[in-house]
Design a protein around this motif. Structure first.
Motif, PDB file in Angstrom:
ATOM      1  N   ILE A  52       0.941  -1.182   0.214  1.00 14.60           N
ATOM      2  CA  ILE A  52       0.170  -0.035  -0.060  1.00 14.60           C
ATOM      3  C   ILE A  52       0.907   1.341   0.108  1.00 14.60           C
ATOM      4  N   PHE A  53       0.449   2.231  -0.735  1.00 15.84           N
ATOM      5  CA  PHE A  53       1.252   3.362  -1.072  1.00 15.84           C
ATOM      6  C   PHE A  53       2.842   3.287  -1.277  1.00 15.84           C
ATOM      7  N   GLY A  54       2.957   1.977  -1.699  1.00 12.94           N
ATOM      8  CA  GLY A  54       4.455   1.612  -2.112  1.00 12.94           C
ATOM      9  C   GLY A  54       5.283   1.313  -0.709  1.00 12.94           C
ATOM     10  N   THR A  55       4.403   1.253   0.129  1.00  8.92           N
ATOM     11  CA  THR A  55       5.356   0.757   1.481  1.00  8.92           C
ATOM     12  C   THR A  55       5.138  -0.786   1.461  1.00  8.92           C
ATOM     13  N   GLY A  56       5.695  -1.372   2.650  1.00 14.56           N
ATOM     14  CA  GLY A  56       5.731  -2.948   2.883  1.00 14.56           C
ATOM     15  C   GLY A  56       4.456  -3.341   3.414  1.00 14.56           C
ATOM     16  N   MET A  57       3.247  -2.438   3.543  1.00 16.77           N
ATOM     17  CA  MET A  57       2.113  -2.982   4.163  1.00 16.77           C
ATOM     18  C   MET A  57       1.067  -3.781   3.235  1.00 16.77           C
ATOM     19  N   ASP A  58       0.852  -4.754   3.370  1.00 18.01           N
ATOM     20  CA  ASP A  58      -0.335  -5.606   2.833  1.00 18.01           C
ATOM     21  C   ASP A  58      -1.555  -5.284   3.647  1.00 18.01           C
ATOM     22  N   LEU A  59      -2.703  -5.317   2.876  1.00 13.74           N
ATOM     23  CA  LEU A  59      -4.098  -5.473   3.719  1.00 13.74           C
ATOM     24  C   LEU A  59      -5.071  -5.619   2.416  1.00 13.74           C
ATOM     25  N   GLU A  60      -5.785  -6.700   3.041  1.00  9.45           N
ATOM     26  CA  GLU A  60      -6.951  -7.384   2.596  1.00  9.45           C
ATOM     27  C   GLU A  60      -8.185  -6.908   3.125  1.00  9.45           C
ATOM     28  N   VAL A  61      -8.986  -6.329   2.416  1.00 11.28           N
ATOM     29  CA  VAL A  61     -10.374  -6.170   3.312  1.00 11.28           C
ATOM     30  C   VAL A  61     -11.427  -6.810   2.409  1.00 11.28           C
ATOM     31  N   VAL A  62     -12.163  -7.524   3.487  1.00 10.04           N
ATOM     32  CA  VAL A  62     -13.553  -8.449   2.955  1.00 10.04           C
ATOM     33  C   VAL A  62     -14.698  -7.813   3.545  1.00 10.04           C
TER      34      VAL A  62
END
Ligand code: SF4
Ligand code: FES
Lengths: 427, 158
Positions: free
Chosen positions: A151-161
């Motif tokens: 996300i935003f080119g950072t190392g953060m991944d996030l999935e939303v269901v």
């Protein structure tokens, strides 16, 4: 009025369900800032100092809840409670419909703070439009790289269901919600362990309400002091006998009188009689309380509570017995049946109310109501649903005992009788 | 009764991907089955149980717990009349009496022509519209009995 509206401005007019509209008002800037310039600890610290408290009813400090989440757990979840169905609370629903990106941005910030990579938004079944808008918002956010990988080119991944409820008020209780999300009947779990440690699938889980998370972008954007200086702001759902029922943003601590005024005041020619300040679970207040600040502690001091900040206003045309009977019927209908004081208590209370309203009340009924209500208090019920019944009921017996007595003595309603007399064309 | 169409069965199988444990897909799966058949006959419960590899008893217990699963045939349209506090204070009782009379059924029942299932509902989180009701996915309010008549006519034709 707060100097600056922080939530309502995303909801007015067409709202900001459309990603472009949201971006035009600095959408996702706060989440980007949090992920690129702040550590998770710093985010938690800012939220802590902002004083943000859960907006679903319990009012627990948000950052403190997050701090219970163990740091090293391999899998953690954020679960958004969009099922809260406290009667006459409609701000969360409106937020989902009109400002779903505000929630998504809040989810990103919360997930980053606690180290979660998956979030579920549990939306009540009746919220068709809310779910549709949210689904579109999620898709649009994925397409822009605001959700998903890096996300935003950072190392953060996030999935939303997005997950749909199926019609059960009790699913708004956070542990019952987790049961429901796991595909079972929505019945509360014993606590401890708390969800922050043992939640969805036994993993550490942060359960937050829709409005609570929607505040996060403003908390980050304004900083704790700037945010607190606005009141802090809160959304009030105002309904009942006011001229323009709706959602209003006002500083916490605004006196009830002013909240009513914001909603257009009473209907012409009518007088204030009573109000529930925080949904039907809160103890009824009367005219002597009109200047009590709508905030956690002041309302608790007068024996009531802020709850979900849902003010239900009643004017002098209201039969209090009928209103409390309806509230009790709601809890009877929604009791999950797990524990006896709630399952039996709500049923028994309802039977008594029915006979009082049908004109078959008995002299001993008031004592019986008090007795049953006491049996449901002080931790007798397994969860807050059962414990929601006594405050409103007992307050009504305290302030409006004469109305009950009139019903029982005459089999009729004195309020209706008085109204009928008032509108009779002098015949 | 015909089994679920293949696409629906695939959809139900796919739902499991979103969750760490497959039982989480149970509520969504039941909604898929209900969308296809209009309600949940015993055979549909069995199919869902098989697809998710869950005991039928568990599927039945869950389906019967939630209000929006229909274990009996439902009408073409679902009318949910909110009678909770904000709506009550603004005239929901009048609307209820009016609907009972116009539909000729009591709350909880389906009209003989199968057009409407009529239910009383708890707060639908649209209290600014009180008194309000929902027909299928749409909200309407604040309503007068006369506007209710127009609504009924409009939906009966669909
Ligand atoms: S208090 Fe009521 S809703 Fe809560 S667990 Fe007991 S029966 Fe269920
Ligand atoms: S009370 Fe009817 S919609 Fe809330």
């Amino acid at each position: 009025m707060p100097a600056e509206s922080i939530l309502l401005r995303f909801m007015e007019g067409e709202g900001t369900a459309d990603l472009e509209a949201y971006l035009r008002v600095e959408g996702y800037a706060a989440a980007r800032h949090a992920l690129t310039a702040l550590t998770p600890e710093e985010v938690i610290e800012i939220v802590d100092r902002s004083g943000l408290r859960g907006k679903g009813g319990a009012g627990f400090p948000t950052a403190r809840k997050w701090k219970f989440v163990p740091k090293d757990a391999p899998l953690k979840y954020v679960v958004v409670n969009g099922d809260e169905a406290e009667p006459c609370t409609f701000k969360d629903h409106m937020l989902l419909e009109r400002a779903p990106h505000l929630l998504l941005e809040g989810i990103i910030i919360a997930a980053y703070a606690v180290g979660a990579h998956k979030a579920y938004v549990y939306v009540r079944r009746e919220g068709y439009l809310a779910r549709e808008r949210l689904r579109q918002a999620v898709a649009a956010a994925y397409a822009r790289g605001f959700l998903g990988r890096k996300i935003f080119g950072t190392g953060m991944d996030l999935e939303v269901v997005v997950h749909s409820g199926a019609g059960a008020y009790i699913a708004g209780e956070e542990t019952a919600l987790l049961e429901s999300l796991e595909g079972r009947r929505a019945m509360p779990r014993p606590r401890p362990p708390f969800p922050a440690v043992f939640g969805l699938y036994g993993r550490p889980t942060v359960v937050n309400n829709v409005e609570t998370l929607s505040h996060l972008p403003a908390v980050i954007r304004l900083g704790p002091e700037g945010y607190r200086a606005l009141g802090p702001p809160a959304l009030f759902s105002v309904s009942g006998h006011v001229r323009t029922p709706g959602v209003y943003e006002l500083p916490l601590g605004t006196p009830m009188r002013q909240v009513i005024a914001a909603a257009g005041g009473l209907r012409p020619g009518r007088r204030f009689k009573a109000a529930f300040p925080g949904g039907s679970s809160s103890a009824l207040l009367t005219a002597e309380h009109l200047d009590v600040p709508m905030d956690y502690e002041p309302l608790r001091a007068v024996g009531s509570m802020l709850g979900s900040a849902s003010l239900i206003v009643m004017d002098d045309t209201t039969c209090i017995v009928r209103v409390v009977a309806r509230a009790v019927a709601f809890y009877k209908e929604e009791s999950c049946g797990k524990c006896t004081p709630c399952r039996e208590g709500t049923y028994w209370l309802s039977q008594i109310f029915d006979r009082i309203l049908e004109g078959r009340g008995r002299a001993e009924d008031l004592e019986l109501l008090t007795h049953i209500s006491r049996g449901m208090s002080n931790g007798a019920c397994f969860c807050l649903l059962g414990e929601s019944v006594p405050p409103g009921l007992e307050a009504s017996l305290r302030h409006f005992r004469h109305e009950y007595e009139y019903h029982i003595r005459t089999g009729r309603c004195d309020v209706e009788a008085a109204l009928a007399a008032a509108v009779a064309p002098g015949a | 009764m015909a089994p679920l169409p293949d696409e629906a069965r695939d959809e139900i199988r796919r739902l499991q991907r979103h969750y760490e444990q497959r039982q989480s897909a149970l509520l969504p799966a039941l909604f898929v089955a209900q969308r296809e058949l209009g309600w949940l006959p015993p055979q549909a419960l069995q199919e869902v149980a098989d697809l998710l590899d869950l005991p039928l008893s568990e599927v039945t217990a869950v389906a019967s717990f939630y209000r929006f699963f229909f274990l009996e045939p439902a009408g073409r349209h679902l009318i949910l009349l909110c009678t909770n506090l904000a709506c009550l204070l603004n005239g929901a009782e009048d609307l209820r009496r009016h609907l009972e009379e116009r539909l000729g059924v009591r709350p909880g029942q389906t009209t003989p022509d199968g057009a409407f299932t009529f239910r009383e509902s708890e707060c639908l989180a649209a209290c600014h519209l009180a008194p309000m009701l929902m027909v299928d996915r749409e909200r309407f309010g604040p309503l007068t009995p006369r506007e209710v008549d127009e609504l009924l006519e409009r939906y009966r034709a669909r």
